[in-house]
Design a protein around this motif. Structure first.
Motif, mmCIF file in Angstrom:
data_model
loop_
_atom_site.group_PDB
_atom_site.id
_atom_site.type_symbol
_atom_site.label_atom_id
_atom_site.label_comp_id
_atom_site.label_asym_id
_atom_site.label_seq_id
_atom_site.Cartn_x
_atom_site.Cartn_y
_atom_site.Cartn_z
ATOM 1 N N GLU A 1 -4.018 13.547 -1.239
ATOM 2 C CA GLU A 1 -4.388 12.833 -2.454
ATOM 3 C C GLU A 1 -5.369 13.643 -3.291
ATOM 4 N N ASN B 1 -4.332 12.375 4.740
ATOM 5 C CA ASN B 1 -4.122 11.711 3.443
ATOM 6 C C ASN B 1 -5.082 12.214 2.390
ATOM 7 N N THR C 1 0.841 -1.205 0.000
ATOM 8 C CA THR C 1 0.000 0.000 0.000
ATOM 9 C C THR C 1 0.871 1.247 0.000
ATOM 10 N N SER C 2 2.024 1.158 0.643
ATOM 11 C CA SER C 2 2.942 2.309 0.635
ATOM 12 C C SER C 2 3.324 2.656 -0.790
ATOM 13 N N SER D 1 0.683 7.914 8.609
ATOM 14 C CA SER D 1 -0.263 6.793 8.588
ATOM 15 C C SER D 1 0.471 5.475 8.342
ATOM 16 N N ALA D 2 1.429 5.477 7.407
ATOM 17 C CA ALA D 2 2.127 4.220 7.140
ATOM 18 C C ALA D 2 2.970 3.815 8.337
ATOM 19 N N THR E 1 0.722 14.552 0.853
ATOM 20 C CA THR E 1 0.659 13.083 0.871
ATOM 21 C C THR E 1 1.903 12.511 1.528
ATOM 22 N N HIS F 1 0.482 4.331 -2.443
ATOM 23 C CA HIS F 1 0.260 5.721 -2.055
ATOM 24 C C HIS F 1 1.341 6.638 -2.589
ATOM 25 N N HIS G 1 1.210 10.398 4.645
ATOM 26 C CA HIS G 1 1.554 8.982 4.508
ATOM 27 C C HIS G 1 2.670 8.621 5.474
ATOM 28 N N ALA H 1 -5.637 5.913 5.612
ATOM 29 C CA ALA H 1 -4.908 5.466 4.431
ATOM 30 C C ALA H 1 -5.813 5.378 3.216
#
Lengths: 504, 102, 616, 160
Positions: free
Chosen positions: A395, A391, A306-307, A339-340, A332, A310, A336, A383
């Motif tokens: 985005e 995010n 997912t990283s 969140s990541a 982002t 993103h 990110h 995410a």
């Protein structure tokens, strides 16, 4: 001076942490914590500085190897400051997440951790390309050691893969850097690695394209973008939690930073020609990695994919090269980063508790770890781009800006939003929902998050909500930087756009 | 007195070199191999002397001296190795020494 | 009072925060007080604002809390926009929402996750208010996604059962498809018109685009995609029946009264855009018609009491879309409101039935419950009458207006009207099928049950009964929003048309009576024909839409995902490793260890190098 | 003088061929000494008397005596001669001769385009020594170090 102290605090802190292990195995983490707190204090000082000439908040320029035009040139503007703040913040989080997990060779671990951070901050501030490359390597090798020594079952393979990918691509970048210095020599009669000097070098087009490609591959591997992403799932799934936090939160961002700072401003025409391709690649990254993420059963691999997905939005935003898109890319990156990192910490926490990363063995954990479930839910939802969290701002802006530059790539990327919801909710379903079967684990092992963990998750949640609801302070910091970057490349980009018809 | 064309001297050096070369390639007895090496070194020395004669300079002779020194040192070490090898393997066949295969 | 409009989303949000942070440690009474109280307070504020708004002559009011993000020319804010439309919506949301919260305090009292339930509900109301009050499309999108999230959380509320989790994910992902279309619409609108403020957009669109311009068609199509997803219209309707997995009050609040009407609200809000694209507007009407017929047929075949209501919801929203499509904006919003009343009533009553019968959902296992469950019976009776558009109930007025408007448009409007009338006939059948089967006839089991309705559950039912009966007389202040200063046009149609529209629901009810009450006609007999069996199976599966999606989208995706689990690119790099490894093996083979071999190869190399040196 | 050169060259080639064809080590060594001596003659003819003398003394004398010692130490008897004969099969000669032929052809084809004659004058010991202890003194030092290293390693290797 302030920049020098930013870096040296970490270098010196790392050395002290290593040395202090011989006194007591618990000292290194305390030393590391103190170093990071000092670092954060310096970052706050940096935030209070006023911008000087050309928007640089602070700079230091000393000759290093004058014979080859290499100088020790550090400078920070709003963009760097944002990235440094993220680095310092995640450094704190990483120390926190390693607090209980790392029990062997603690001194050397914190030494590596702090040196990686120092390298990252160096990358974010260096304006001499040779120095930049030096820091690029400084952050790489300690990270390699972190994975190789404190990693999980398949650590040496993962560490080697990480090292080879980044090193090979770094070498391509080095060639490009040396080429630039040489071209400066051809044009002005002396070698120079200085960013400002190199900006004025004019390169003919086919050559410019190849040099730009060298930079692009160097940065795209770090970012990472398909097809250079293969190191990331392995590195992430094998790295200790703190390693994953730094890797996902900060190291990936150096690639994006490099694109914004170097790859595009140095080669505006070539980049403008390359942009449709890069944006297509970004869209492919987003969709492809989202799809692969969904198929994973290893929770850390899933988050790793997912990283990549993103970071595709970041590439998309950067190559759209207009204000909304760039602000979106930067937001982002920041969001990110949080969140990541948080998701990796949660996955690491799970692994620490039940000694597996296989989601097929999990399920129904909500009953026994409700706090963990809620926190995971929060970050998964962040995410997948829920409005009101950081995010989304990133985005949405990136897509909004990219839509003006390239309709098809943006529409394709937008479908990534659907896939993001598919895999994010899948994780929640697999791990926390459904029935709990206590045959596999003892319930007592599945402790809920403790006070220390809640503390740093709360910090990160606060950060994401702040970015989501009132991102203006962040946008304001980056705004003058982007304005000057856009202005400096605009004429060249426009010309190339007109000739290649890359407008759509 | 009549002079000799340089190329004749060089061709002689070449012939001797190639003969030594054949010796090195064909013989399995290490003593012969070492002798063939001596022939090759000597041939290259000859080439230097021929060059020295062509220009009437002394530098060619100096190079020959260097080669001579090299040959002396090489023979000393080589013979030492042969003795050691014979002690270990009771043979002078170089095919025996194939432990370094990949 | 209008400047306190920011309190509207804030109060439920505060309720959510206090419930979320305490994390279930509060006593249930306190939770109920916070959960229902915050919505009640919001309703009070909304009512006060409404009074002031109406007294002040329906003037538009804009309140900006702060600028959300300002990047170049793009600067959406947390800005609330109050006009007749948003006023009606916020009153419905807070009013009906409060009643449902009140009902839930009793209904959910035994649930261990009482606090979690109310925190989700409060968050939902906050997001929904954000949606309807937003003055720009980005803020609207925030609310839009927010309600989707809460819907997901609430459908999967009982998370132990994986089926619930599946339904929740299905709801979220399917609506996300629509949301993505809407997001792309936003990007396109911003690129073309340079703003996302709704009013500015409408003005700019009117001045820049001709009627029927390609760009207007594209934008309105993309927005329609979003609306279709959220409002469960064809082809994205599949999630709503499954969404009934959540607790019943949620079905009442989210999947009947408020969230699913967000699509209707969006189209009504951006109606100028749709007027600029007549082809899309007509498409809206056809989508509505197709959906209402499809859902009507399906509802007739379902056994699950909540699924019947879910399909009827889809069908009623189809009517609203039909109304939007023929330009009857205010009629659609009116139907939205009356539908919120009677559908909330039906769901809450269904909740009472289910609650009293130990979570029994199958209507054929009920029967004869009118004595046992008098309040539920009354609620169902009134609700079904309104749903079937029985004359002078609330549903009659709103549905009438929509159908009349459809008829008045002429051309395809007559077909739309005819379809709508057929839908009304179906509505009469399936709504009273439910009533007759559950409350009349022979009783199956559950003899000793008493109706479980405390004060908190009975009060909302009574209020909603009243509203369902009399809601048709309410005048909603939306004319100024839709008619742009023009006077409301009356539809003049012949008495025959009026007569048909009054008679058809009654005929539907009568047919239902013959089948399910008097037994004069028998379902079994009907089912004995092969053709009707196939038709029944087809309808029962929701026109096989689920299977279609499964084979068209889900299975290929899963297949692709499984196929490439190990990442093709990794294999690419692994093949590089394999190649270099075998090449290395090859080179290693040349390392024989034989001196002769080395010499030969060295000589060969030397010769080759010399050859290059000599001849090149 | 040129006759002497060609005569010596003939002897050198013949005796060298004999060296590589011989199966008896001692005979081969004698032929090698013969070859070296004829090369010494060539040196003299080419006007390098100093090199000729060194060739005779150091190569044909000292180095070959070393070989002789070693051969005596190894004491390779009849058995070795038979083995040599076995090893010298025709098959083993084909590839080396082919390669060597190519090599020689290359050398000759390069050298034959070079048609300058050699200078007739003699470069004596004086000139060589003046250069050797003048500009090339470093080379002498290096040579001495090389010899020293050879000495030490030979001693070390030959030790039991």
């Amino acid at each position: 001076m302030i920049l020098l102290s930013l870096i040296s605090v970490l270098f010196v802190g790392g050395l002290i942490a290593w040395a202090s292990e011989s006194v007591d195995a618990n000292y290194p983490k305390v030393v590391a914590l103190i170093a990071i707190i000092i670092e954060l204090a310096i970052v706050v000082l940096l935030l209070l500085q006023d911008a000087g000439d050309g928007g640089w908040v602070a700079s230091i320029d000393a000759p290093w190897i004058p014979r080859f035009g290499i100088s020790f040139y550090l400078a920070a503007d709003g963009l760097s400051v944002l990235m440094i703040a993220l680095t310092a913040f995640l450094g704190l989080i990483a120390v926190g997440s390693a607090w209980a997990e790392i029990t062997e060779r603690t001194g050397f671990f914190y030494f590596n951790l702090l040196w990686t951070l120092a390298g990252v901050i160096g990358v974010f501030t260096a304006l001499d390309l040779f120095l930049f490359f030096f820091f690029w390597e400084v952050m790489l090798i300690p990270m390699y050691l972190i994975i190789a020594i404190w990693g999980h079952e398949n650590k040496s393979y993962a560490a080697m893969k990480f090292f080879i990918f980044t090193q090979v691509s770094g070498m391509l970048m080095l060639i490009a850097i040396v080429m630039m210095a040489y071209l400066h020599f051809v044009e002005f009669g002396q070698l120079s690695f200085n960013y400002q000097d190199l900006l004025s070098v004019s390169v003919a087009n086919p050559l410019q394209f190849w040099i730009m490609l060298g930079f692009f591959i160097g940065f795209a591997t770090k970012l990472p973008s398909v097809p250079f992403h293969a190191w990331l799932p392995d590195a992430h799934s094998q790295a200790p939690t703190a390693g994953s936090v730094i890797l996902a939160g900060v190291l990936l961002k150096t690639g994006a930073y490099g694109l914004i700072r170097f790859a595009i401003p140095l080669f505006p025409e070539a980049s403008a020609q390359f942009a449709p391709f890069a944006m297509g690649l970004a869209a492919f990254s987003i969709l492809y990695c989202a799809k692969v993420a969904f198929a994973q059963s290893d929770i850390k691999r899933l988050i790793a994919y997912t990283s990549v997905s993103h970071m595709g939005f970041v590439t998309l935003g950067i190559y759209a090269w207009n204000e909304q898109a760039l602000q979106g890319a930067i937001m982002t990156m920041l969001a990110h980063g949080l969140s990541a990192a948080a998701l990796f910490m949660l996955a690491g926490g799970l692994q620490h508790r039940i000694h597996t990363r296989n989601m097929n063995e999990m399920g129904g954990f909500w009953v026994h770890a409700p706090r963990m479930a809620v926190v995971t839910m929060f970050f998964s939802i962040a995410a997948l781009g829920m409005p009101g969290l950081g995010n989304f701002v990133g985005e949405f802006l990136a897509l909004l800006g990219a839509f003006q530059a390239n309709t098809y790539a943006t529409v394709a990327s937008a479908f990534g939003l659907i896939l993001a919801s598919v895999y994010s909710l899948w994780v929640i379903q697999k791990v926390f929902q459904g029935g709990f079967s206590d045959s596999r684990f003892e319930v007592s092992k599945l402790r809920d998050l403790d006070r220390r963990e809640m503390c740093y998750f709360a910090l990160m949640m606060f950060g994401l909500i702040w970015m989501g609801l009132y991102p203006q302070p962040f946008l304001n910091l980056a705004e003058p930087v982007l304005a000057s970057l856009l202005a400096s490349t605009q004429s060249a980009t426009m010309a190339a756009t007109l000739t290649t018809g890359a407008g759509l | 007195m009549e002079t000799i064309p340089t190329e004749h001297g060089l061709i002689l050096a070449g012939i001797l070199f190639v003969l030594g070369f054949i010796g090195v390639l064909t013989r399995r007895n290490i003593v012969f191999v070492l002798m063939s090496l001596e022939i090759m070194l000597n041939a290259s020395g000859l080439a230097f002397i021929v060059a020295a004669a062509r220009w009437g300079h002394a530098e060619g002779q100096i190079m020959f001296l260097m080669i001579l020194t090299l040959a002396a040192a090489e023979v000393a070490v080589g013979l030492g190795l042969i003795i050691q090898m014979y002690r270990k393997f009771q043979t002078v066949d170089i095919s025996v020494l194939s432990e370094m295969n990949g | 009072m209008q400047e306190f409009i920011w309190l509207l989303p804030t109060l439920p949000l505060l309720g959510f925060l206090s419930l979320a942070i305490t994390g279930g440690s509060l006593p249930k009474r306190a939770v109920a007080a916070i959960g229902a109280g915050s919505i009640g307070a919001a309703f009070l504020v909304a009512a006060l604002i409404a009074v002031e708004f109406l007294n002040a002559g329906e003037e538009v009011f804009v309140y900006q809390a702060w600028v959300w993000m300002s990047v170049g020319s793009f600067s959406p804010g947390f800005t609330f926009y109050l006009d007749g439309l948003s006023l009606v919506m916020m009153l419905i949301i807070t009013g009906v929402g409060f009643l449902i919260h009140l009902y839930s305090t009793g209904f959910m009292f035994d649930d261990p996750s009482y606090s979690r339930f109310f925190s989700y509900m409060n968050l939902f109301v906050a997001a929904m208010l954000m949606l309807v009050l937003a003055d720009n499309l980005v803020l609207l999108y925030l609310g839009w996604e927010g309600v989707g999230l809460c819907s997901y959380l609430l459908i999967g509320f009982w998370y132990e059962n994986p089926a619930n989790g599946y339904a929740a994910r299905k709801a979220f992902v399917v609506t996300r498809v629509g949301d993505t279309s809407m997001a792309i619409g936003l990007f396109l609108l911003f690129r073309e018109l340079g703003t996302l403020n709704i009013q500015d957009l409408m003005i700019a669109a009117q001045s820049e685009w001709q009627i029927g311009t390609g760009m207007a068609v594209a934008c309105s199509l993309l927005l329609l995609g979003g609306a279709v997803g959220k409002s469960a219209q064809l082809p994205l309707q599949a999630w709503l029946p499954d969404a009934m997995a959540g607790p019943t009050p949620i079905s009442a609040l989210i999947h009947a009264a408020t969230m699913v009407t967000a699509g209707v609200y969006l189209i009504a809000r951006t109606h100028i855009l749709f007027e600029l694209a007549p082809s899309v507007q007509l498409l809206v009407a056809w989508v509505g018609l197709a959906t209402l017929l499809m859902a009507g047929f399906t509802a007739m075949t379902q056994h699950d009491i909540k699924r019947i209501l879910a399909y009827s919801t889809i069908s009623q929203i189809g009517y609203m879309f039909l109304g939007l499509g023929v330009g009857a904006w205010s009629a659609s919003v009116f139907h939205l409101m009356t539908h919120a009343f009677f559908k909330a009533l039906l769901f809450l009553a269904a909740g009472t039935v289910i609650y009293s019968l130990h979570h029994e959902h199958d209507i054929f296992k009920m029967g004869g419950k009118r004595k046992q469950l008098p309040i539920a019976f009354a609620s169902f009776m009134i609700g079904s009458l309104a749903l079937a558009a029985f004359p002078f109930t609330s549903g009659y007025f709103s549905k009438d207006e929509i159908l009349l408007a459809a008829y008045a448009t002429g051309g395809p409007g007559v077909w739309l009207w005819a379809g709508g009338v057929l839908g009304a006939f179906l509505t009469g059948i399936y709504s009273f099928r439910l009533v007759f089967v559950v409350f009349f006839g022979a009783s199956h089991g559950h003899h000793d049950e008493k109706e479980k309705t405390g004060f908190s559950m009975a009060t909302p039912l009574f209020i909603l009964m009243l509203l369902s009966l009399l809601g048709g007389w309410i005048q909603i202040p939306v004319e100024s929003v839709f008619n742009h200063g023009q006077a409301h046009e009356e539809h003049h149609v012949s008495a025959l048309i009026h007569g048909i529209m009054i008679a058809v629901p009654l005929v539907g009810i009568a047919v239902s009576y013959l089948f399910f009450f008097s037994g004069a006609l028998s379902v079994e007999k009907l089912m004995s024909y092969k053709f009707s069996k196939i038709l029944h199976r087809f309808w029962f599966s929701g026109w096989a839409m689920d299977a279609l999606y499964k084979h068209l989208l889900i299975n290929p995706f899963m297949w692709l995902a499984r196929l490439n689990r190990n990442d093709f690119f990794d294999a690419l790099y692994n093949s590089v490793i394999a190649i270099s490894r075998s090449a290395h093996g090859l080179v290693a083979k040349t390392q024989t260890g034989y001196l002769g071999w080395y010499l030969i190869s060295m000589a060969a190399g030397l010769t080759a190098v010399l050859a290059v040196g000599v001849y090149l | 003088m040129s006759l002497l050169f060609y005569l010596a060259a003939f002897v050198a080639v013949i005796s060298t061929v004999a060296v590589i064809l011989q199966t008896n080590v001692v005979h081969a060594l004698i032929y090698l000494i013969l070859s070296l001596l004829s090369v010494a003659v060539i040196f003299y003819v080419l006007g390098s008397p100093f090199a000729a003398v060194l060739e005779a003394i150091v190569y044909a004398g000292a180095i070959m005596v070393l070989f002789l010692f070693v051969i005596m130490m190894l004491n390779l008897g009849q058995h070795t001669r038979d083995q040599e004969k076995k090893w010298l099969s025709l098959k083993g000669w084909i590839l080396p001769c082919l390669l060597a032929g190519v090599l020689l052809f290359q050398l000759v084809s390069v050298l034959s385009s070079y048609d300058q004659n050699m200078a007739p004058e003699t470069v004596g010991v004086l000139e060589v020594s003046a250069l050797l202890f003048g500009p090339y003194v470093l080379a002498v030092e290096l040579a001495s170090i090389l010899l020293l290293a050879g000495l030490i390693s030979a001693y070390h290797l030959a030790k039991k």
